[in-house]
Design a protein around this motif. Sequence first.
Motif, PDB file in Angstrom:
ATOM      1  N   PRO A  57       0.835  -1.206   0.000  1.00 53.97           N
ATOM      2  CA  PRO A  57       0.000   0.000   0.000  1.00 53.97           C
ATOM      3  C   PRO A  57       0.869   1.254   0.000  1.00 53.97           C
ATOM      4  N   ILE A  58       0.256   2.373  -0.314  1.00 51.98           N
ATOM      5  CA  ILE A  58       0.973   3.649  -0.361  1.00 51.98           C
ATOM      6  C   ILE A  58       1.146   4.180   1.059  1.00 51.98           C
ATOM      7  N   SER A  59       2.366   4.530   1.409  1.00 58.77           N
ATOM      8  CA  SER A  59       2.690   4.933   2.783  1.00 58.77           C
ATOM      9  C   SER A  59       1.870   6.127   3.245  1.00 58.77           C
ATOM     10  N   PHE A  60       1.773   7.165   2.418  1.00 62.51           N
ATOM     11  CA  PHE A  60       1.070   8.382   2.820  1.00 62.51           C
ATOM     12  C   PHE A  60      -0.391   8.078   3.126  1.00 62.51           C
ATOM     13  N   VAL A  61      -1.004   7.226   2.318  1.00 57.78           N
ATOM     14  CA  VAL A  61      -2.403   6.858   2.522  1.00 57.78           C
ATOM     15  C   VAL A  61      -2.578   6.177   3.878  1.00 57.78           C
ATOM     16  N   ARG A  62      -1.745   5.183   4.160  1.00 53.79           N
ATOM     17  CA  ARG A  62      -1.884   4.435   5.402  1.00 53.79           C
ATOM     18  C   ARG A  62      -1.522   5.293   6.623  1.00 53.79           C
ATOM     19  N   GLN A  63      -0.543   6.181   6.481  1.00 52.46           N
ATOM     20  CA  GLN A  63      -0.180   7.052   7.604  1.00 52.46           C
ATOM     21  C   GLN A  63      -1.324   7.992   7.957  1.00 52.46           C
ATOM     22  N   VAL A  64      -1.959   8.575   6.929  1.00 53.55           N
ATOM     23  CA  VAL A  64      -3.074   9.483   7.183  1.00 53.55           C
ATOM     24  C   VAL A  64      -4.239   8.730   7.817  1.00 53.55           C
ATOM     25  N   LEU A  65      -4.552   7.552   7.295  1.00 52.46           N
ATOM     26  CA  LEU A  65      -5.657   6.779   7.857  1.00 52.46           C
ATOM     27  C   LEU A  65      -5.360   6.371   9.298  1.00 52.46           C
ATOM     28  N   ALA A  66      -4.115   5.969   9.555  1.00 53.24           N
ATOM     29  CA  ALA A  66      -3.752   5.589  10.924  1.00 53.24           C
ATOM     30  C   ALA A  66      -3.926   6.766  11.870  1.00 53.24           C
ATOM     31  N   GLY A  67      -3.491   7.955  11.434  1.00 53.30           N
ATOM     32  CA  GLY A  67      -3.628   9.136  12.270  1.00 53.30           C
ATOM     33  C   GLY A  67      -5.076   9.523  12.497  1.00 53.30           C
ATOM     34  N   CYS A  68      -5.907   9.340  11.475  1.00 56.79           N
ATOM     35  CA  CYS A  68      -7.330   9.671  11.623  1.00 56.79           C
ATOM     36  C   CYS A  68      -8.027   8.707  12.576  1.00 56.79           C
ATOM     37  N   LEU A  69      -7.651   7.441  12.529  1.00 57.40           N
ATOM     38  CA  LEU A  69      -8.301   6.438  13.361  1.00 57.40           C
ATOM     39  C   LEU A  69      -7.770   6.433  14.788  1.00 57.40           C
ATOM     40  N   PHE A  79       5.423  10.701  12.385  1.00 58.42           N
ATOM     41  CA  PHE A  79       4.879  10.911  11.048  1.00 58.42           C
ATOM     42  C   PHE A  79       5.382  12.229  10.479  1.00 58.42           C
ATOM     43  N   PRO A  80       5.535  12.309   9.145  1.00 59.60           N
ATOM     44  CA  PRO A  80       5.954  13.567   8.524  1.00 59.60           C
ATOM     45  C   PRO A  80       4.963  14.689   8.824  1.00 59.60           C
ATOM     46  N   PRO A  81       5.409  15.933   8.796  1.00 53.91           N
ATOM     47  CA  PRO A  81       4.530  17.064   9.115  1.00 53.91           C
ATOM     48  C   PRO A  81       3.297  17.149   8.222  1.00 53.91           C
ATOM     49  N   ASP A  82       3.434  16.835   6.925  1.00 50.86           N
ATOM     50  CA  ASP A  82       2.263  16.951   6.051  1.00 50.86           C
ATOM     51  C   ASP A  82       1.211  15.883   6.373  1.00 50.86           C
ATOM     52  N   VAL A  83       1.639  14.754   6.911  1.00 48.88           N
ATOM     53  CA  VAL A  83       0.672  13.750   7.356  1.00 48.88           C
ATOM     54  C   VAL A  83      -0.122  14.302   8.539  1.00 48.88           C
ATOM     55  N   ARG A  84       0.579  14.869   9.523  1.00 48.68           N
ATOM     56  CA  ARG A  84      -0.099  15.419  10.696  1.00 48.68           C
ATOM     57  C   ARG A  84      -1.049  16.544  10.292  1.00 48.68           C
ATOM     58  N   GLN A  85      -0.625  17.380   9.338  1.00 55.01           N
ATOM     59  CA  GLN A  85      -1.490  18.477   8.884  1.00 55.01           C
ATOM     60  C   GLN A  85      -2.730  17.943   8.181  1.00 55.01           C
ATOM     61  N   ARG A  86      -2.548  16.905   7.351  1.00 55.29           N
ATOM     62  CA  ARG A  86      -3.695  16.348   6.635  1.00 55.29           C
ATOM     63  C   ARG A  86      -4.681  15.699   7.615  1.00 55.29           C
ATOM     64  N   VAL A  87      -4.172  14.980   8.578  1.00 48.25           N
ATOM     65  CA  VAL A  87      -5.048  14.356   9.573  1.00 48.25           C
ATOM     66  C   VAL A  87      -5.860  15.414  10.298  1.00 48.25           C
ATOM     67  N   ASP A  88      -5.193  16.486  10.712  1.00 49.01           N
ATOM     68  CA  ASP A  88      -5.878  17.558  11.428  1.00 49.01           C
ATOM     69  C   ASP A  88      -6.990  18.167  10.577  1.00 49.01           C
TER      70      ASP A  88
END
Length: 475
Positions: A57-69, A79-88
């Motif tokens: 799977p694509i890392s960014f996709v799974r990182q964002v989903l993990a952060g959301c859940l 997690f990279p800063p853009d992942v944290r920003q997207r989750v927020d």
Amino acid sequence: MSCVQEVNPRVLAIRAPTSLQSMAKRITDEITQGAKKPFSKVIDLSSCDPHRTGMAPISFVRQVLAGCLYPELLEEKSFPPDVRQRVDKLLDGCGGRSAGAYSPTSTGIPDVQRSIAQFIMKRDGGVSSDPENIIMSSGSQKNLSMVVHLMASGEGEAQTGVLTPVPCPHTLPMLLDMSGVTVVPYQLMEDQGWALDVEELHRALRMARGYCSPRALYISNPGNPTGHVQDRKTIEGVIRFAATEGLVLLIDEVNQDSVYGQDKEFISYKEVLFMMGKQFSETVELISFNSMSSANMGECGLRGGYMEVVNLDPAVCYHLKKLQWGNSPPTTPQLCLEVMVNPPSPGDPSYETYTQEILLIQTTLSQNARRACSFLNDLAGMSCQPAMAGVFLYPRVRLLPQLMEEATLLGVEADVLYCRRLLEEEGVCLGPGCENGQEYLDHHLRLCVLTPPLVLEEVLARLHSFHLRLLSKFP
């Protein structure tokens, strides 16, 4: 209900599945329990499920989903800063900032609808897309089912008909059966790389008007399972045909991110429609479908998709949206869809990794397609049109008369019997062409090539062994 006679007749009329998946599971269970087989595991390439066969799977996709859940993960700063920003940002659109909350509207999360509309506008060169015309659900098949259910009416010659390509996606015939509409088949041109011929649409429509009331035309572009990519001239011809005949266009564009054929590009039906002038752009009813089961995402099991409705009467849209009032689309797939249509941008911390992972998927797909096509064309009794997009190859197989006679005695399609024997003897599960609407004596196989190259090589080796053994059995 005490007997089958009390079952809804529409349910009884649904065509029976081939049961190959249940057979594959049974064999897998037998291996797990210690049964001796000439193979160590079953490999199922009958459908597009790349993660099951080993694609990452694509890392960014799974990182964002993990952060959301589980937002507490973000406190670790791993997690990279853009992942944290997207989750927020995504959680801001969820009730109580929780991915477990109901969707705020029956059509989806407004922020995600806006992201999808922006993606469509960018894809189509600036053609306007209204977020209010974006409807999300648990997959493109669910969206299509809603539309067909809305259109289904009448009995006999008044029953709604849907023009459907042959071959078509293997899930489509059963979906149309469930909705109670008449399938109106039109043939794609195999000798022309599975191209669509507008004259064939005219022929199919003339034939259909004697037994049903055609109201819609279903198109798969890029083609599933054929991999054909329609050019602008073909799309214009189809739009003119639909306009003249008063048909609603139902356009499956799930494979739009997987074009790899030389000098081929994906052009959306909506973009072409809006370049044809107001005579068409303001009148032709068009509904397009997309999902995250696409090649790049491969998130089939999360079950998320969207449709965009164009030129539908507002009153009709009202009733279409009403179909989800008591069953809003699941939240987590919508968050994943937002990432699909709004991936990392140049300069974002995750951009380089994301780009490399997408490139690997696309390279694997194109190389596997070329490798498998060459192999199949070298196999006695098989021929395969080169695919230009999508995740499947769809080779023709010339089955021996003895096998066809045996299939008749067993009461199954000959291509189903071929696939059963392949599964039993070599542990490879492929899709029989009859699932894609192919008729008797016209036999094909469906093979997903979006899989790790080593897995594909093992499948081809097993197929080669089985096919030659079958030929030697019936000289």
